[in-house]
Structures are given as C-alpha cells and as structure tokens.
Design a protein around this motif. Structure first.
Motif, PDB file in Angstrom:
ATOM      1  N   THR A   1      -5.097 -21.458 -25.070  1.00 45.12           N
ATOM      2  CA  THR A   1      -4.274 -22.554 -24.542  1.00 45.12           C
ATOM      3  C   THR A   1      -5.132 -23.739 -24.106  1.00 45.12           C
ATOM      4  N   GLY A   2      -6.455 -23.557 -24.071  1.00 42.04           N
ATOM      5  CA  GLY A   2      -7.352 -24.640 -23.685  1.00 42.04           C
ATOM      6  C   GLY A   2      -7.716 -24.650 -22.220  1.00 42.04           C
ATOM      7  N   VAL A   3      -7.229 -23.689 -21.438  1.00 41.42           N
ATOM      8  CA  VAL A   3      -7.580 -23.647 -20.019  1.00 41.42           C
ATOM      9  C   VAL A   3      -9.017 -23.146 -19.866  1.00 41.42           C
ATOM     10  N   GLN A   4      -9.642 -23.496 -18.766  1.00 40.07           N
ATOM     11  CA  GLN A   4     -10.960 -22.950 -18.436  1.00 40.07           C
ATOM     12  C   GLN A   4     -10.744 -21.752 -17.527  1.00 40.07           C
ATOM     13  N   VAL A   5     -11.301 -20.609 -17.921  1.00 39.00           N
ATOM     14  CA  VAL A   5     -11.090 -19.369 -17.175  1.00 39.00           C
ATOM     15  C   VAL A   5     -12.385 -18.950 -16.504  1.00 39.00           C
ATOM     16  N   VAL A   6     -12.328 -18.782 -15.188  1.00 34.62           N
ATOM     17  CA  VAL A   6     -13.454 -18.275 -14.408  1.00 34.62           C
ATOM     18  C   VAL A   6     -13.106 -16.852 -13.968  1.00 34.62           C
ATOM     19  N   ALA A   7     -13.942 -15.896 -14.308  1.00 40.88           N
ATOM     20  CA  ALA A   7     -13.715 -14.498 -13.931  1.00 40.88           C
ATOM     21  C   ALA A   7     -14.617 -14.167 -12.748  1.00 40.88           C
TER      22      ALA A   7
ATOM     23  N   ASP B   1       0.826  -1.209   0.000  1.00 41.59           N
ATOM     24  CA  ASP B   1       0.000   0.000   0.000  1.00 41.59           C
ATOM     25  C   ASP B   1       0.861   1.261   0.000  1.00 41.59           C
ATOM     26  N   SER B   2       2.084   1.134  -0.545  1.00 42.06           N
ATOM     27  CA  SER B   2       2.983   2.282  -0.593  1.00 42.06           C
ATOM     28  C   SER B   2       2.454   3.369  -1.532  1.00 42.06           C
ATOM     29  N   ARG B   3       1.691   2.960  -2.534  1.00 44.16           N
ATOM     30  CA  ARG B   3       0.977   3.913  -3.389  1.00 44.16           C
ATOM     31  C   ARG B   3      -0.187   3.190  -4.038  1.00 44.16           C
ATOM     32  N   SER B   4      -1.070   3.953  -4.657  1.00 40.20           N
ATOM     33  CA  SER B   4      -2.255   3.359  -5.269  1.00 40.20           C
ATOM     34  C   SER B   4      -1.937   2.922  -6.694  1.00 40.20           C
ATOM     35  N   PHE B   5      -1.714   1.619  -6.865  1.00 36.38           N
ATOM     36  CA  PHE B   5      -1.352   1.088  -8.179  1.00 36.38           C
ATOM     37  C   PHE B   5      -2.591   0.900  -9.051  1.00 36.38           C
ATOM     38  N   GLY B   6      -2.389   0.911 -10.348  1.00 35.66           N
ATOM     39  CA  GLY B   6      -3.478   0.717 -11.303  1.00 35.66           C
ATOM     40  C   GLY B   6      -3.784  -0.755 -11.517  1.00 35.66           C
ATOM     41  N   THR B   7      -4.606  -1.027 -12.540  1.00 36.46           N
ATOM     42  CA  THR B   7      -5.078  -2.387 -12.818  1.00 36.46           C
ATOM     43  C   THR B   7      -4.845  -2.710 -14.288  1.00 36.46           C
ATOM     44  N   LEU B   8      -3.881  -3.579 -14.584  1.00 40.56           N
ATOM     45  CA  LEU B   8      -3.584  -3.976 -15.959  1.00 40.56           C
ATOM     46  C   LEU B   8      -3.895  -5.464 -16.134  1.00 40.56           C
ATOM     47  N   THR B   9      -5.183  -5.769 -16.165  1.00 38.29           N
ATOM     48  CA  THR B   9      -5.609  -7.173 -16.237  1.00 38.29           C
ATOM     49  C   THR B   9      -5.210  -7.818 -17.550  1.00 38.29           C
ATOM     50  N   GLY B  10      -5.401  -7.121 -18.655  1.00 36.02           N
ATOM     51  CA  GLY B  10      -5.070  -7.701 -19.963  1.00 36.02           C
ATOM     52  C   GLY B  10      -3.618  -8.123 -20.045  1.00 36.02           C
ATOM     53  N   SER B  11      -2.735  -7.230 -19.639  1.00 38.97           N
ATOM     54  CA  SER B  11      -1.295  -7.541 -19.656  1.00 38.97           C
ATOM     55  C   SER B  11      -0.974  -8.671 -18.687  1.00 38.97           C
ATOM     56  N   ALA B  12      -1.677  -8.709 -17.554  1.00 37.98           N
ATOM     57  CA  ALA B  12      -1.442  -9.766 -16.572  1.00 37.98           C
ATOM     58  C   ALA B  12      -1.794 -11.133 -17.144  1.00 37.98           C
ATOM     59  N   LEU B  13      -2.872 -11.211 -17.906  1.00 33.70           N
ATOM     60  CA  LEU B  13      -3.265 -12.490 -18.506  1.00 33.70           C
ATOM     61  C   LEU B  13      -2.189 -12.984 -19.464  1.00 33.70           C
ATOM     62  N   GLU B  14      -1.637 -12.076 -20.264  1.00 28.64           N
ATOM     63  CA  GLU B  14      -0.569 -12.462 -21.183  1.00 28.64           C
ATOM     64  C   GLU B  14       0.670 -12.908 -20.415  1.00 28.64           C
ATOM     65  N   ALA B  15       1.004 -12.176 -19.344  1.00 31.60           N
ATOM     66  CA  ALA B  15       2.172 -12.541 -18.535  1.00 31.60           C
ATOM     67  C   ALA B  15       1.979 -13.899 -17.881  1.00 31.60           C
ATOM     68  N   PHE B  16       0.749 -14.190 -17.474  1.00 34.34           N
ATOM     69  CA  PHE B  16       0.457 -15.495 -16.877  1.00 34.34           C
ATOM     70  C   PHE B  16       0.734 -16.615 -17.877  1.00 34.34           C
ATOM     71  N   VAL B  17       0.261 -16.455 -19.099  1.00 34.56           N
ATOM     72  CA  VAL B  17       0.487 -17.478 -20.126  1.00 34.56           C
ATOM     73  C   VAL B  17       1.977 -17.679 -20.355  1.00 34.56           C
ATOM     74  N   ASP B  18       2.708 -16.571 -20.528  1.00 37.03           N
ATOM     75  CA  ASP B  18       4.141 -16.662 -20.829  1.00 37.03           C
ATOM     76  C   ASP B  18       4.931 -17.304 -19.689  1.00 37.03           C
ATOM     77  N   THR B  19       4.517 -17.039 -18.445  1.00 38.21           N
ATOM     78  CA  THR B  19       5.303 -17.465 -17.290  1.00 38.21           C
ATOM     79  C   THR B  19       4.873 -18.820 -16.732  1.00 38.21           C
ATOM     80  N   TYR B  20       3.559 -19.080 -16.746  1.00 31.80           N
ATOM     81  CA  TYR B  20       3.039 -20.258 -16.051  1.00 31.80           C
ATOM     82  C   TYR B  20       2.630 -21.411 -16.970  1.00 31.80           C
ATOM     83  N   LEU B  21       2.174 -21.106 -18.148  1.00 27.68           N
ATOM     84  CA  LEU B  21       1.665 -22.189 -18.995  1.00 27.68           C
ATOM     85  C   LEU B  21       2.784 -22.765 -19.853  1.00 27.68           C
TER      86      LEU B  21
END
Length: 198
Positions: free
Chosen positions: A128-134, A73-93
């Motif tokens: 990638t074939g994963v099931q995504v629950v939002a 909580d050092s500052r109020s960060f934004g929300t980059l969900t789209g980029s996070a989804l891509e980063a998840f695929v690249d890093t975890y899948l």
C-alpha cells in the motif's frame, strides 16, 4: 498508526506501560485533519479496531482514548500478527477510515513470535506504500519475522524491556521530524540513550 500485540505473554502490567508510552507519544504529535492523523489497533487471536484516522484529530483526545483501553487477562490469548496486518489494511487503509494514502507510518509492536505466517500480511501492508516500523520488545521476539514486517532493515527496532518502548518510538519520530515537543523526561532504567538535537 499503531498495531499493538496484546497477547497473553504481554500481561496487564506491561500493557499498561505500552498504553501509557503510546498515549504520551501521541500527545506530542502535531495532529489535525490536515496534519498528522492517528489510528490504533490491538490484536491477539482476535482484532480490536480501537479508532481509525477519522475518530479524532485532537492529540489530547487521542491520548485519552488510548489510556481508556483495557487489557483482557481472562485467558492467555495467542498472537496472530500476520492476520492482524491484513485486517489492518482492510479496515484502516481506506478513505472511509480517513486514510489519505500519503506518508503513512505504521508501528507494529510485539513481544514474541507470531503463531501464523507474517509473509502475506506484510506484503499486503507494504504494497500500500506505507512505511512499516517493527518494534520487538524483549528477547522473545522473532527477528526474522520483524524483518519481514518492516519496510527496511533500519525499520526494525529492538528493545529489551517494555519500559524502553516510549524512548524508542520517540527517537524514531524525532529522526523523521514528526515529533513537535522536544522536552523529554527519560525513565529508562536498563539502557541509557543520549540524543543530541540540533
């Protein structure tokens, strides 16, 4: 796998509720190298790759790792969900991260609207074939974005408060026959859900 929004709108208290809810949820999964594997990622403007599918196969260890996470909580960060989804695929899948390319369930938890487009990230993740629950928390979410992220309309879940996160995810896991322990303690204060298990 869990992709968790920790942007400025969440706040430390609500993050603690989500962290505890997910730790308790994971502790009830039948984890193992050949069973359920769990990965965890947090995001706001930046991404935090907390642990991948290979980090541990022990439910209690995984729950403890989730409980050790700290909200910034050092500052109020934004929300980059789209980029996070891509980063998840690249890093975890990837096989290196312990992904087995079969029956993968990904929960995306957010309490607001993404400040970037979720179109490309959602398409890449679902391809990638994963099931995504939002899972949208509070009335500040963008239901249209959640619909783009989720694999199907039935994979969009909405809850009114952070207190409702655990029951929503547990109900979904039970419906998919992924939760092993059937004794539940209900702490919902605003809404009451009655579930009959046969």
């Amino acid at each position: 796998a869990f992709i968790v929004d920790v942007s400025g709108s969440v706040g430390a208290n609500n993050f603690n509720l989500v962290r505890e809810a997910l730790a308790r949820t994971v502790s009830r999964l039948e984890t193992g190298e050949l069973l359920i594997r769990v990965a965890f990622m947090r995001y706001h403007t930046f991404f935090f790759f907390d642990f991948d599918f290979n980090e541990s196969y022990d439910a209690d260890t995984l729950a403890a790792m989730i409980r050790s996470l700290v909200y910034d909580d050092s500052r109020s960060f934004g929300t980059l969900t789209g980029s996070a989804l891509e980063a998840f695929v690249d890093t975890y899948l990837t096989s290196t991260a312990g992904w087995r390319n079969d029956d993968t369930l990904v929960y995306v938890l957010t309490d607001g609207a993404s400040q970037d487009s979720v179109v490309a990230g959602s398409q890449i993740l679902k391809s990638t074939g994963v099931q995504v629950v939002a899972l949208g928390i509070t009335s500040n979410v963008d239901v249209g974005q959640l619909s783009l992220i989720a694999s199907s309309p039935s994979d969009v879940m909405l809850v009114s408060t952070f207190d409702d996160v655990e029951n929503a995810i547990l109900d979904d896991l039970f419906s998919k026959n992924l939760c092993v322990e059937t004794t539940t303690t209900t702490t919902t204060t605003t809404t009451t859900t009655s579930t009959t298990t046969t």
